[in-house]
Design an enzyme around this catalytic site. Structure first.
Site, PDB file in Angstrom:
ATOM      1  N   ASP A 197      10.444   7.414   0.653  1.00 14.95           N
ATOM      2  CA  ASP A 197       9.696   6.249   0.178  1.00 14.95           C
ATOM      3  C   ASP A 197       8.262   6.633  -0.170  1.00 14.95           C
ATOM      4  O   ASP A 197       7.315   5.988   0.261  1.00 14.95           O
ATOM      5  CB  ASP A 197       9.727   5.136   1.226  1.00 14.95           C
ATOM      6  N   LYS A 240       0.721  -0.767  13.395  1.00 16.73           N
ATOM      7  CA  LYS A 240       1.800  -1.291  12.555  1.00 16.73           C
ATOM      8  C   LYS A 240       2.737  -2.075  13.452  1.00 16.73           C
ATOM      9  O   LYS A 240       3.362  -1.530  14.351  1.00 16.73           O
ATOM     10  CB  LYS A 240       2.536  -0.136  11.893  1.00 16.73           C
TER      11      LYS A 240
END
Ligand SMILES: *[C@@H]1O[C@H](CO)[C@@H](O)[C@H](O)[C@H]1NC(C)=O
Ligand SMILES: *[C@@H]1O[C@H](CO)[C@@H](O)[C@H](O)[C@H]1NC(C)=O
Ligand SMILES: *[C@@H]1O[C@H](CO)[C@@H](O)[C@H](O)[C@H]1NC(C)=O
Ligand SMILES: *[C@@H]1O[C@H](CO)[C@@H](O)[C@H](O)[C@H]1NC(C)=O
Ligand SMILES: *[C@@H]1O[C@H](CO)[C@@H](O)[C@H](O)[C@H]1NC(C)=O
Ligand SMILES: *[C@@H]1O[C@H](CO)[C@@H](O)[C@H](O)[C@H]1NC(C)=O
Ligand SMILES: *[C@@H]1O[C@H](CO)[C@@H](O)[C@H](O)[C@H]1NC(C)=O
Ligand SMILES: *[C@@H]1O[C@H](CO)[C@@H](O)[C@H](O)[C@H]1NC(C)=O
Ligand SMILES: *[C@@H]1O[C@H](CO)[C@@H](O)[C@H](O)[C@H]1NC(C)=O
Ligand SMILES: *[C@@H]1O[C@H](CO)[C@@H](O)[C@H](O)[C@H]1NC(C)=O
Ligand SMILES: *[C@@H]1O[C@H](CO)[C@@H](O)[C@H](O)[C@H]1NC(C)=O
Length: 861
Positions: free
Chosen positions: A668, A571
């Site tokens: 989230d 990432k």
């Protein structure tokens, strides 16, 4: 060439002695067309010009600032700052505007003055009249032999003072080929100046800037990655430089191409002998200096003479290497260092020990972070020890250095052009007589340092002892396992915490959670494997778009394969996201502490300048949303698999909320953050927004509402209050999505309850809830289980947080340990919240209609 006849008459040809007439209908037309070639039938005359096909560059006549002379050159076409990158007739300017550029009868590109005299020529023999000169969009003027299309000459191989992307700077001793950047005489005179830059392809290639014929600056050896004498260089991936060398052939070519190429950039050897990298600032419409050398006085070649070392941070900048004294103390003290230093004690191996006295063998002194001297000899060596031995066994070797990528470098001549860096560089080992290697008896500076060190150590030890004494006393009054954790953490955290503990203010709430948060704030390091950027660049094929797995809230995710074959997901946090660093630290610290089979495993991290990356285990079946919301792939998810996912996510969340040492709110949770491994086990990912809670804390307020609309609980979305119950809400939405197979989260401010929750609630009240079930899930046998899941889902999304069950209740409900479920109350609709707030206009926030994109906003309160 179709364009040729359009603006130039067909009679526009060059025949000997007769200057052809060009019919140029209008100045504007001439300049707005996009002719990029000069051929035998098509030439330009001052002030005409040609433009490259992509209109990046223009070739024509110009006068430098403060000058009336005319030159033929190439400059940037589409930036407002007039910037010349190449000049043809540098040595012979035109004194009026009668110049012409054309292909002569031999097929050479020539510049003629008003009297038809050739003042500049490409001067190649292997060409023909039909040749064509074309200006490429990279700024290269290419002369092609019209007969066979062969390139016979190009301006990139005959550079002026500018090095452009895709250009090549090379030297091949065998063929005599050599590209030199040559400075202008001064800013208004393109005449070849005194400075030049080129590659020297000896054993280990280096770049030099020359002042006349003497070296002015040296890059240090190329190690297949960087020039080790340029401390702010990183790697080919970041700097764009690459060098291909063949020492046997005596050739080396420097090229450069950027991974992420800036719009406009150029290297210029300016008239003061500096090599400057300029980049274009679009906003300010101006060039800015990105990098330049020589930068300090120390960068100038041989500033401190032989055996002298330069350190820009010192005053005076020059000093002799240890074991050496100035050759001429008088000159040296006047600041004329060029005479350098000489050895104080002869080396043992150089002395004749015929007189029988036994001498101790020479040794090496390590100098850290050095620009290594010029004139290195290369020899193969696998490790530093081998390099050292080779040097020790050869009396003419007076220094060595080892670099993994180069191998062994050794020196047998005067050590010249040494520099001490504050970062970068390599370790240099210099050979000294044994007597010089002592603890520096003669050096008063060293003695002071030693004394200071001793004092510091003594004081430090005393403080530690006192501190531990009080700590143990305090511990005696406390009990429990937590203490061991605290003890461990106390040594991580700052002074303040120690004081609090000492003063006895510490309570049980002062757990490792505080410590962790402290560490997050301070950005302290944690035990986690660290990856090199290059390793990752190689693993992901330079972050190739083909390896991109997706784009998240804070950057892109790439698939990669490490050397050993292990698959990883990288990432890459986007530099533009302002929150990057905070979330990065947050995630690293958090997830490195967490171990659960339903949480994605972090393998390591990587920071490199502004680049920040997280390395995870690779999840073969991607994220849940990619399967669930894809009409074709959805069929692969039967109820058994879906229930497995529901359970797994539930357990992962329970671990976060209760079972881990810390209480963590994910904040989230959504389908795209649920990843599936090759056995379809779900794993929660993306902890960039997670928050740690103190043990006694149940709810927190935040000014920064982050998360994804559609999954956000009303109290969090509207008021920024979050707790584990806001995760429960998100879990409920997820549950309903899995059961219905429908994505339905773009419901912010939607007038009617056409969103998933509203739809489900309507069906529930109409007692038609089975209509919600994904038609693909046809199995009757599991109907009861499915309906139970919907029921639990509705309980999770209830409007008031206190009504929602906890994760541990949910897990029990799903596994039927709790068999009777309460009736759900109305789900939390954001619409209702707004209308109950009365004035919706005051609640205007950025409305994000994209379904699964994480958004972040600051509440304007
Ligand atoms: C041009 O001349 C002016 C005035 O003499 C001077 O200030 C300026 O620096 C000169 N520019 C260049 C590029 O030489
Ligand atoms: C230009 O230079 C030529 C010689 O190259 C000279 O004969 C001519 O007089 C010069 N013209 C001007 C205007 O100075
Ligand atoms: C052209 O090249 C030849 C050798 O190839 C050389 O002798 C001659 O001086 C060159 N002429 C110019 C104008 O550079
Ligand atoms: C030369 O190359 C151009 C395009 O690259 C092509 O159109 C042309 O036919 C070629 N000519 C010859 C003689 O090969
Ligand atoms: C280049 O060499 C000349 C002559 O040796 C000297 O005067 C000048 O200062 C040198 N340039 C630089 C930038 O050191
Ligand atoms: C510095 O010393 C050298 C000889 O070591 C001498 O040739 C040079 O002129 C001196 N330079 C100055 C500026 O004194
Ligand atoms: C020392 O040895 C060298 C050769 O190794 C020789 O040339 C020199 O004369 C010797 N000096 C003395 C003082 O023995
Ligand atoms: C010792 O080093 C010098 C210079 O590097 C080299 O020329 C010589 O061959 C070496 N001698 C041995 C025995 O390796
Ligand atoms: C999950 O991954 C495995 C291994 O790559 C593959 O065999 C399987 O078909 C995948 N399942 C789905 C539903 O894509
Ligand atoms: C949400 O889903 C319902 C039914 O599932 C559908 O009627 C509605 O159009 C969806 N709304 C959006 C915004 O996708
Ligand atoms: C809120 O949005 C409405 C409609 O888009 C607009 O009329 C109103 O001015 C906005 N209010 C504020 C405070 O921005």
């Amino acid at each position: 060439m179709g364009i040729s006849g359009k603006y130039y008459s067909t009679g526009c040809s060059v025949s000997s002695g007769l200057l052809p007439i060009c019919f140029c209908f209008s100045f504007i037309i001439c300049f707005s067309n996009s002719i990029d070639i000069i051929s035998h039938t098509q030439y330009i005359k001052d002030p005409e010009s040609i433009v490259s096909a992509g209109s990046q560059f223009r070739l024509g006549f110009f006068s430098p600032t403060n000058s009336t002379d005319r030159y033929v050159g190439i400059w940037y076409n589409n930036i407002p700052e007039f910037t010349v990158v190449w000049v043809a007739n540098r040595q012979e300017p035109l004194n009026d505007s009668s110049g012409t550029v054309m292909i002569d009868s031999n097929g050479n590109l020539v510049v003629l003055n008003g009297r038809k005299k050739v003042i500049w020529s490409t001067n190649v023999s292997n060409t023909a009249k039909s040749s064509i000169a074309q200006l490429s969009n990279s700024g290269n003027l290419i002369l092609k032999n019209g007969n066979n299309n062969e390139t016979v000459w190009e301006s990139f191989l005959h550079p002026s003072d500018t090095f452009l992307p895709t250009m090549r700077l090379g030297t091949a001793l065998k063929t005599g080929e050599k590209q030199l950047l040559t400075s202008w005489e001064d800013d208004s005179l393109p005449l070849i100046g005194r400075y030049s830059a080129s590659i020297v392809p000896l054993d280990i290639p280096q770049i030099f800037i020359w002042n006349g014929s003497s070296p002015h600056w040296r890059s240090g050896p190329w190690n297949n990655r960087i020039f080790i004498g340029v401390p702010d260089m990183h790697s080919v991936y970041l700097d764009g430089f690459n060098l291909e060398a063949n020492p046997k052939e005596g050739s080396a070519y420097l090229t450069f191409s950027y991974v992420s190429k800036p719009d406009f950039m150029r290297f210029v050897l300016n008239s003061q002998g500096k090599l400057v990298e300029y980049r274009w600032n679009k906003r300010k419409n101006d060039w800015f200096v990105h990098w330049s050398v020589p930068n300090t006085e120390c960068d100038v070649y041989g500033k401190c003479g032989p055996f002298g070392s330069c350190n820009a941070a010192d005053s005076p900048i020059c000093s002799c290497l240890k074991g050496f004294t100035p050759k001429s103390t008088e000159e040296w003290s006047m600041g004329n260092w060029s005479s350098g230093c000489e050895r104080r004690t002869q080396l043992q191996c150089q002395r004749n020990s015929s007189n029988g006295e036994k001498e101790k063998a020479d040794g090496f002194l390590a100098l850290k972070m050095m620009k290594v001297p010029d004139f290195a000899d290369w020899s193969a060596a696998d490790h530093e020890k081998q390099c050292k031995e080779q040097c020790l066994n050869n009396c003419s070797c007076i220094a060595y250095a080892f670099d993994d990528n180069i191998g062994c470098m050794s020196w047998s001549r005067n050590l010249i052009d040494l520099q001490k860096f504050s970062n970068g560089g390599v370790d240099l080992y210099i050979r000294l007589a044994h007597s010089e290697l002592g603890a520096g008896r003669n050096d008063p500076k060293a003695i002071t340092t030693t004394v200071v060190l001793v004092v510091v150590v003594v004081i430090g030890t005393t403080i530690m002892a006192v501190f531990i004494y009080f700590l143990l006393r305090w511990m005696a009054t406390q009990r429990g396992n937590l203490l061991i954790m605290i003890l461990k953490d106390i040594f991580w955290s700052g002074k303040k915490k120690k004081k609090r503990v000492l003063l006895g203010e510490a309570s049980k709430e002062l757990s490792d959670i505080d410590m962790l948060e402290d560490r997050i704030k301070q950005g302290k390091s944690i035990d986690l494997p660290f990856f090199y950027l290059e390793e990752l660049a190689i693993a992901t094929n330079n972050f190739d778009a083909a390896n991109k797995l997706g784009v998240g809230g804070f950057g892109s995710v790439y698939k990669g394969k490490l050397w050993g074959g292990q698959e990883i997901a990288v990432k890459k946090l986007s530099k533009s996201s302002g929150q990057g660093l905070e979330e990065f630290k947050n995630e690293v610290v958090l997830i490195s502490k967490l171990q659960h089979r339903n949480l994605v495993r972090l393998l390591g991290c990587c920071t490199h300048g502004e680049e920040k990356m997280l390395i995870y285990e690779y999840m073969a079946n991607k994220s849940l949303d990619a399967l669930l919301f894809d009409p074709a792939k959805r069929t692969l998810l039967d109820w058994k698999k879906r229930f497995h996912i529901i359970e797994g996510v539930g357990r992962g969340l329970l671990y976060l909320h209760r079972d881990s040492r810390l209480k963590i709110i994910h904040r989230d949770l959504k389908a795209s953050n649920i990843l599936l491994d090759k056995e379809m086990n779900p794993k929660i990912s993306d902890f960039g927004m997670a928050r740690i809670f103190g043990g006694s804390q149940d709810e927190e307020n935040t000014k920064r509402v982050v998360g994804t609309y559609g999954y956000m609980s009303p109290e969090y979305a509207m008021e920024g209050r979050f707790s584990e119950k806001s995760d429960v809400f998100s879990y409920g939405v997820l549950l309903l999505e899995i059961v219905s197979g429908r994505r339905n989260s773009s419901f912010y401010l939607h007038p009617d309850p056409s969103n998933l929750l509203g739809h489900a609630w309507k069906l529930w009240n109409e007692e038609k809830i089975w209509e919600l079930i994904d038609p693909i899930l046809g199995e009757r046998s599991s109907q009861v289980e499915i309906l139970r899941c919907i029921h639990v889902g509705l309980l999770c999304v209830q409007e008031f947080a206190k009504d929602r069950p906890t994760m541990s209740n949910i897990v029990s409900m799903l596994s039927c340990e709790i068999s009777t479920l309460p009736a759900p109350k109305q789900p939390g609709f954001i619409e209702r919240q707004i209308s109950s707030d009365g004035d919706s206009s005051q609640n205007n926030r950025s409305v994000c209609s994209l379904n699964s994109i994480s958004i972040t906003m600051t509440e304007g309160r």
